[in-house]
Design a protein around this motif. Structure first.
Motif, short mmCIF file in Angstrom:
data_model
loop_
_atom_site.label_atom_id
_atom_site.label_comp_id
_atom_site.label_asym_id
_atom_site.label_seq_id
_atom_site.Cartn_x
_atom_site.Cartn_y
_atom_site.Cartn_z
N ASN A 109 44.42 36.45 44.34
CA ASN A 109 44.38 36.87 42.94
C ASN A 109 43.20 36.24 42.21
N GLY A 110 42.97 34.95 42.49
CA GLY A 110 41.87 34.25 41.83
C GLY A 110 40.52 34.82 42.22
N LEU A 111 40.31 35.09 43.50
CA LEU A 111 39.04 35.67 43.94
C LEU A 111 38.83 37.04 43.34
N LEU A 112 39.87 37.86 43.34
CA LEU A 112 39.74 39.20 42.77
C LEU A 112 39.43 39.14 41.27
N ASP A 113 40.11 38.25 40.56
CA ASP A 113 39.84 38.11 39.11
C ASP A 113 38.37 37.80 38.85
N ILE A 114 37.84 36.86 39.59
CA ILE A 114 36.46 36.42 39.36
C ILE A 114 35.47 37.52 39.74
N LEU A 115 35.65 38.12 40.91
CA LEU A 115 34.72 39.15 41.36
C LEU A 115 34.79 40.41 40.50
N MET A 116 35.99 40.75 40.06
CA MET A 116 36.14 41.92 39.19
C MET A 116 35.46 41.68 37.85
N SER A 117 35.58 40.45 37.35
CA SER A 117 34.95 40.15 36.05
C SER A 117 33.43 40.23 36.17
N TYR A 118 32.89 39.81 37.31
CA TYR A 118 31.45 39.94 37.53
C TYR A 118 31.03 41.40 37.64
N ALA A 119 31.76 42.16 38.46
CA ALA A 119 31.37 43.54 38.76
C ALA A 119 31.42 44.44 37.53
N PHE A 120 32.35 44.18 36.63
CA PHE A 120 32.52 45.05 35.47
C PHE A 120 32.03 44.40 34.17
N PHE A 153 45.85 35.50 54.94
CA PHE A 153 47.28 35.28 54.72
C PHE A 153 48.13 36.48 55.16
N GLY A 154 47.58 37.26 56.07
CA GLY A 154 48.36 38.27 56.77
C GLY A 154 48.98 39.34 55.89
N HIS A 155 50.22 39.70 56.23
CA HIS A 155 50.88 40.80 55.53
C HIS A 155 51.18 40.45 54.07
N PHE A 156 51.36 39.16 53.79
CA PHE A 156 51.55 38.78 52.39
C PHE A 156 50.26 38.98 51.61
N GLY A 157 49.13 38.81 52.30
CA GLY A 157 47.84 39.10 51.66
C GLY A 157 47.71 40.57 51.31
N GLU A 158 48.22 41.45 52.18
CA GLU A 158 48.23 42.89 51.88
C GLU A 158 49.02 43.16 50.61
N ILE A 159 50.20 42.58 50.53
CA ILE A 159 51.06 42.79 49.37
C ILE A 159 50.40 42.28 48.10
N THR A 160 49.72 41.13 48.20
CA THR A 160 49.03 40.56 47.04
C THR A 160 47.95 41.50 46.53
N ILE A 161 47.15 42.07 47.44
CA ILE A 161 46.11 43.02 47.03
C ILE A 161 46.73 44.26 46.40
N GLN A 162 47.79 44.78 47.00
CA GLN A 162 48.48 45.96 46.46
C GLN A 162 48.96 45.68 45.03
N ASN A 163 49.63 44.57 44.84
CA ASN A 163 50.20 44.27 43.53
C ASN A 163 49.12 44.03 42.48
N TYR A 164 48.03 43.41 42.90
CA TYR A 164 46.92 43.17 41.96
C TYR A 164 46.42 44.48 41.39
N PHE A 165 46.20 45.45 42.26
CA PHE A 165 45.61 46.71 41.80
C PHE A 165 46.63 47.66 41.18
N LYS A 166 47.89 47.50 41.50
CA LYS A 166 48.90 48.27 40.78
C LYS A 166 48.86 47.92 39.29
N LYS A 167 48.74 46.63 39.02
CA LYS A 167 48.67 46.18 37.63
C LYS A 167 47.32 46.54 37.01
N TYR A 168 46.25 46.28 37.73
CA TYR A 168 44.91 46.52 37.17
C TYR A 168 44.69 48.01 36.88
N LEU A 169 45.03 48.86 37.82
CA LEU A 169 44.76 50.29 37.65
C LEU A 169 45.77 50.97 36.73
#
Length: 499
Positions: free
Chosen positions: A406-417, A128-144
């Motif tokens: 966001n959904g993929l990151l949620d699931i993979l993060m829950s597995y990893a940690f 999803f291109g540049h919007f995908g970049e923004i989505t990843i950034q925002n996910y980890f701003k909140k998570y971290l």
């Protein structure tokens, strides 16, 4: 610029054909007459990451239409324009007169470097291109913000995630075949690829190469070698772009600026007249705002009225054939795009030559297409935002992409940690084998150049053995390397929406 003179940049300082590891393959083939940079192109065009770009769309994600640009076709177009830049510059009489016998070798090297760097330029773009970049950034701003599990420098790799930085990691490590050298490209090719040679935080007000965080922590050692080999260090604190990166950037901007507009026209989102009128209005208003009205004078349909500025007149476009008959709709947009590319190409190469001394010294801090009194590229960008990006169907697809990532990151993060080893083990079944092997090699066997892993190695590996940064790195490497459709399908399976 006096075309009889060319600023005599010392190209030897930027074109040393060194690699992380000198490969015996190219040199061992006696009949292979390619130079090292031409060898780079072969390595890139045959790699799996390039093939995956055919399923990443340029602006319109998840489309089933076969005429809409993908990242692969876009990159091929950028490659064509970038190579044209090389020939305009290195095959001119003034260049040949300035460099003499070296001019022909420089032509071959610069052409090959630009071709390869241009083909690579989008290789790190997430789904999803540049919007995908923004989505990843925002996910980890909140998570971290909620979980202080890594150092501040490491956090930038996620909260300021950029596809350009991932692209360097993909070609230098993640094209994994038992060694951490990846494609083992020459430093000049990598230098020309680096749009943002910046290990620090993004600085939008600083030097053009610092506008984004462009180097992950994992590639810092490689980056230092590129900088050293390619004369990119200005002083102890400042890093400059490789001169050829300005041309790669301009070729990219020309192609997405013109082809996105053509795509929208072919989908019938606007008429040709509406498109031209919108561009004319923007250019006229910017000229008034910036007090550049004199720049409009040669391109008016009424010499006494600046508001009659015509972009068609500016780029030398005619709606009629030589016999006076009207061109049909398909030919209109094709010829308009060709004329527009011609105008922007000349603008870019003129600005490159005129500012080469400042570029060489690390003092030029602008995009080549933005040095334009009439701001034609600005008009294209504004048009795309208003007439293409803002459309409801594009916004809906971007929101879909936001949910998927966001959904993929949620699931993979829950597995990893997870504290439960059974859940941590599941991540190994999801993430590709080559990614897992690369992670094991990078984290536990880095001193070994070549490494072969067996099934037992992967079976016994627990992601808990990784430090927190490496866990995040593995997950983001995996998600951000996906194609649009694969990410959607995997998310649907994870969410129970598709069996």
């Amino acid at each position: 610029m006096d075309k009889g003179k060319v600023y005599s940049i010392d190209w030897e300082k930027y074109l040393q054909p060194e690699r992380l590891r000198q490969s015996g393959t190219h040199a061992s083939i006696e009949w292979d007459s390619r130079n090292q940079f031409e060898s780079d192109f072969g390595r890139v065009i045959f790699c799996p990451a390039i093939r995956r770009m055919h399923d990443k769309t340029q602006v319109i994600p998840l489309t089933s239409g076969d005429t809409i640009l993908t990242r692969l076709t876009h990159s091929m177009q950028v490659m064509s324009v970038a190579e044209s830049f090389a020939h305009y510059y290195t095959r001119s009489e003034s260049f040949i007169r300035t460099y003499g016998e070296k001019a022909y070798a420089y032509d071959a090297s610069i052409s090959a470097i630009l071709r390869t760097a241009a083909l690579l330029h989008d290789i790190g773009n997430p789904p999803f291109g540049h919007f995908g970049e923004i989505t990843i950034q925002n996910y980890f701003k909140k998570y971290l913000e909620d979980h202080h599990i890594i150092k501040e420098r490491q956090a930038w790799d996620f909260t300021q995630f950029d596809g350009n930085a991932l692209g360097l990691r993909i070609v230098s490590m993640l094209q994994y075949t038992g060694t951490l050298d990846g494609l083992n490209l020459t430093y000049p090719t990598l230098g020309a690829y680096l749009k943002y040679p910046n290990k620090g935080k993004a600085n939008g007000d600083g030097y053009v190469g610092e506008h984004k965080h462009g180097i992950f922590e994992t590639e810092e050692a490689l980056f230092d070698k590129i900088v050293s080999c390619c004369n990119m260090k200005v002083d102890d604190k400042r890093i400059k772009r490789h001169p050829l990166s300005f041309l790669v950037e301009a070729a990219d901007s020309i192609c997405y600026g013109t082809m996105d507009m053509e795509d929208g026209y072919n989908i019938q989102w606007y008429t040709f007249d509406n498109m031209v009128e919108t561009l004319n209005k923007y250019i006229y208003q910017i000229a008034i705002k910036n007090k550049k009205v004199d720049a409009l004078k040669k391109y008016l349909t009424d010499a006494k009225k600046p508001e009659t500025f015509s972009i068609e007149k500016l780029i030398g476009f005619n709606r009629k054939w030589k016999d006076g008959t009207e061109k049909d709709k398909r030919r209109l947009i094709l010829d308009f795009r060709v004329a527009l590319i011609g105008y922007l190409t000349k603008l870019a190469i003129d600005n490159f030559e005129n500012n080469l001394e400042a570029i060489d010294k690390g003092e030029y801090s602008n995009e080549l297409l933005k040095d334009d009194d009439l701001d034609v590229f600005g008009a294209l960008s504004d048009f795309a935002q208003r007439k293409i990006i803002a459309r409801r169907d594009i916004q809906e697809l971007e929101l879909t992409g936001n949910s998927v990532i966001n959904g993929l990151l949620d699931i993979l993060m829950s597995y990893a940690f997870s504290e439960d080893k059974k859940f941590r083990k599941k991540i190994k079944a999801v993430i590709s084998k080559s990614r897992m092997e690369a992670t094991l090699h990078e984290n536990f066997n880095k001193e070994v150049r070549f490494k072969t892993f067996n099934e037992e190695d992967l079976w016994n590996f627990d992601i808990e053995q990784l430090d927190n940064y490496s866990k995040l790195r593995l997950i983001v490497d995996f998600v951000a390397s996906m194609t649009d459709k694969y990410s959607l399908e995997l998310y649907q399976k994870f969410a129970g929406l598709k069996m």
